[in-house]
Design an enzyme around this catalytic site. Sequence first.
Site, short mmCIF file in Angstrom:
data_model
loop_
_atom_site.label_atom_id
_atom_site.label_comp_id
_atom_site.label_asym_id
_atom_site.label_seq_id
_atom_site.Cartn_x
_atom_site.Cartn_y
_atom_site.Cartn_z
N GLU A 771 34.42 36.56 39.45
CA GLU A 771 35.62 37.23 40.39
C GLU A 771 35.81 38.69 39.94
O GLU A 771 36.32 39.00 38.52
CB GLU A 771 36.89 36.46 40.27
CG GLU A 771 36.91 34.87 40.58
CD GLU A 771 36.92 34.75 41.90
OE1 GLU A 771 37.42 35.56 42.67
OE2 GLU A 771 36.26 33.67 42.44
N CYS A 805 44.09 42.36 40.74
CA CYS A 805 42.88 42.70 41.47
C CYS A 805 43.11 42.78 42.89
O CYS A 805 42.29 43.26 43.72
CB CYS A 805 41.66 41.67 41.28
SG CYS A 805 42.10 40.03 41.26
#
Length: 1015
Positions: A771, A805
């Site tokens: 990720e 993020c």
Amino acid sequence: MANDLDERTKQYGREIFARLDRQGPVLFTRAWLEDKLMGLGMHDPALKVQLFRFVDTLPYLKQPAEVSRHLREYLNEAKDELPWWVRWGTRLIPNRGVLGQGLAFASQRGAEQMARKFIAGSNVGEAVEAVRAMRDRRLAFTIDLLGEATITEVEADHVQKQYLDLLTGLTREVNAWPEEPTIDRDDRGPIPRVNVSVKLSALFSQFDPIDPEGTSRAVCRRLRPILSLAKQTGAFVNFDMEQHSFKDVTLKIFRDILTEPEFRDWPSVGIAIQAYLKDTEADLHALLDWAKNVRKTPVWIRLVKGAYWDYETVIAAQNHWPVPVFTKKWESDANFEKLTEFLLANVDWLIPAFGSHNIRSISHAMAVAEKLGVPPRRYEFQMLYGMADAIKESIQSLGQRVRIYTPYGQLLPGMAYLVRRLLENSSNDSFLRQGFSEGLSEEVLLTNPAANRRVLPAESPNTPTTSMIATHSPAHTESPAPAPTSAPAAFINEPLTDFSVEANRVAMKAALDQVRAEFGRTYPIVIDNKPLPVTKTLDRENPSRKSELLGKVAMANVDQAKLAVKSCLTAFDAWRDTSVETRAKLLRDVAEQFRKRRFELSAWIVFETGKPWRESDADVAEAIDFCEYYAVEMLKLGATQHRDVPGEDNRYFYEPRGVSVVIAPWNFPLAILAGMATAAIVSGNTVILKPAEQSGIIGAKLMECLQAAGVPPGVANFLPGDGEEIGPTLVQHPDVALIAFTGSLKVALLINEQASKTPGGQNFVKKVIAEMGGKNAVIVDSDADLDEAVKGVVDSAFGFGGQKCSAGSRAIVLDGIYDQFLNRLVEATKSLAVKAADDPGCSLGPVIDAEARDRILKFIEAGKKEAKLAHQTDLGALMEQGHFIPPTIFANVPENAGIAQEEIFGPVLSVIRAKDLDDALRIANGTRYALTGGCYSRSPSHLEKVKRKFRVGNLYINRKCTGALVDRQPFGGFKLSGIGSKAGGPDYLLQFVLPRTITENQMRRGFAPETGTGE
Ligand SMILES: Cc1cc2nc3c(=O)[nH]c(=O)nc-3n(C[C@H](O)[C@H](O)[C@H](O)COP(=O)(O)OP(=O)(O)OC[C@H]3O[C@@H](n4cnc5c(N)ncnc54)[C@H](O)[C@@H]3O)c2cc1C
């Protein structure tokens, strides 16, 4: 006795009914749009939702074509549920030309007229005129100032000024009018003529029940001059009551400020109390005690049922919190009567003003007062401007004082108030609707609610579930609207802690103290469930206060990394062969450990990563969710699939990959580490937990929880260390089968490259789950609700200092609304409370460490050359105390500028101007990332386009673009944001397993069992 009271109540009720004309305009005078809304909408919930949405958007629409387009789109959204003639009519809605202009004009006029029914004027002058007209009808008033949601301190100052001006202006005017004894005196003498109502949340932009002390201080600073002026000029001030989460802090402020010497003996103050809340009775008892024994001066209580019923039920359902309101209408009515009796029995200390249009509720108050010998004008009735005028007159003609709650203000901010009134009036359970649209008989309407008899002939559909669906049009959701009761039985998200509840705040403070007392400890490497002797350590400091040492975490060397791999390899076979049920149970036991240590773990997150309270708590909740969700998912995945045919059995099943390495970031220090690790463990892998250097203590706490839950030796090994030192050893080790990584793009690509090698002795290709980052955009359309959009962008960009993020670091704003948006955005950002994270009032804490701070500051310097610096908060001494970075906004940012393309991971927002929606979408998609995105718009066709064309992993419509929940919003992106499979989603565990098929021939010399043997 009770029967006598009920009979007397009914007599009063019949008398009130006799004095009003039920055929006349009792609800309010009819007008075109209102007629459509109330008439159609009452019988058609889907249409009601769409029309209310249209009304809400109308003031934002400047062009006739825009009005027609929105009306057509809203009706089209609900087309499957609309009557045939509305569907047919929708096609005829003109877009342009004279007809289009006519429609736009009629709609806007209609909405304006409707709003003007409930809103007395747009300025003080108009409000004074309305008030004067009321006095002519012997009706008293209380004035309320309508406004946009206060999201900036400038707005809070402005509200204060408006109240001060209002008090000055009104008093001068109203006190010059001749006395009207029916409303200017009670049974003992004169009472204030000027009466204003105040919403406390309008007086502080960061009004938040998580910090009652800070909120109280800030509100009181602005409230004190208002109360002083009111006291001086002889006016009355009433505190309105808002949503349930604000109730306790509102009560606190009411008590705090009115106990101050200046206001202690001032009787002209009151507060609204909502009978639909289950805890109101206790609140009234506390208020009585305070008024009698502490303040020693009475206060007024405006008893209402409550205006936020739909909101409260939806919010509770969304968060899996207890519903604070009664869910059956008769319960609210019965509670209103019970509280009426309490107030009238204590009228010397709590003087009642009954805010209701319900003739039963009103008659009951009169009957109780009569029974207790309370003179009629000692208490009063209050009703809303524009509603039930005939009832007002009727009650007043019985010798009662009636006061009208009279809001004034601009139409645009007034829409929220208008929609609340429309919702209230069109609700199935509304007394006015039942009495005057449905035409229920007087006797039914006057039935005692405590008799627990339903007023409606059939079951009221106005339950929390259906109400929630009504406020979320099915057409707005991809799949049917998720009613709370239909949530999957096996997995339910862990509720976030409700910090408006005092017990939770106390628990969090205690946990912070407890953790403080544990500062300075050393956390070792754990292999085979045993601590290794500590040789090298890393100091962990508090990013909010650099001088504070939290503890020391061991730093693994290469040999220890190899030892951890060996331990995992040794444990692997037995763990692989452990039943899925046992592995799932382990995860549930880990979740239980997290629950037990919930506040303590949150406190560690606050201290070690500088995350504010609420977000730290969400981190722990997410870790619990991962455990529970992956346990459920693994049980599903663990079921062998059979495809047997006569004479041949076929089994398809999964088995784990082997030794896994989990390399986690510090920004979700518990949730992400726990999520990746538990996914690996439950699917039968053994795992090395390598926390980020910046959150090693929280990693150690996770290991403690795993051990307490009974993880077998070697199934999980805790290996804190320097990524650069031990990372390559772990990633390239020939016995490591899988690497699960969350972090920066650069490191992810490096790991991917290193892991792709197959050195001698390694007979498999490693699996990498990665990720990575994002450069996420929030599009703000020209018809967006600015209150929501500004708040959503601020939360997305600056929540946890932009160190997610998922953070929205680009706001792409359409030309038509750009300047207005930017101004409010800057003010809202200035108003954020930048503080140490352990302070409950902190809306923005520090960044993680000095390295991050320097890197972000470099971006800011570069940004100054690329774009216009629109705002940078001055943080003063805080910059020295911890690793703080001022929240920074750049405006007119070119779409290809470095600050618009690079992931900064800090509180830096680029605002980019777009010509139209297509342009905005092109810019939004124009980065190498595709993680999250958001859009604020109220145009259904624009939203459809955004859903199709905004290509990101997680798209959020009309809400912030952070805060994904396990199962509800599986999280992850594509392009260079990740490999596409989402954490907390149904495909995630598949990455941790290998599929196998076993085929067995069952034929023996022409003989075979009739069907497959199966298992
Ligand atoms: C002067 C004045 C001031 C006000 N100030 C405030 C204020 O500060 N804060 C505030 O919140 N409201 C305030 N209100 C609004 C008030 O709460 C609503 O107007 C009132 O609830 C309508 O009640 P009613 O008795 O007139 O009508 P009714 O039709 O008898 O009652 C409707 C009310 O019942 C409740 N209800 C509806 N459905 C259900 C259900 N299924 N289960 C349980 N309860 C249900 C809701 O509260 C709903 O508003 C004020 C009203 C007035 C008149």
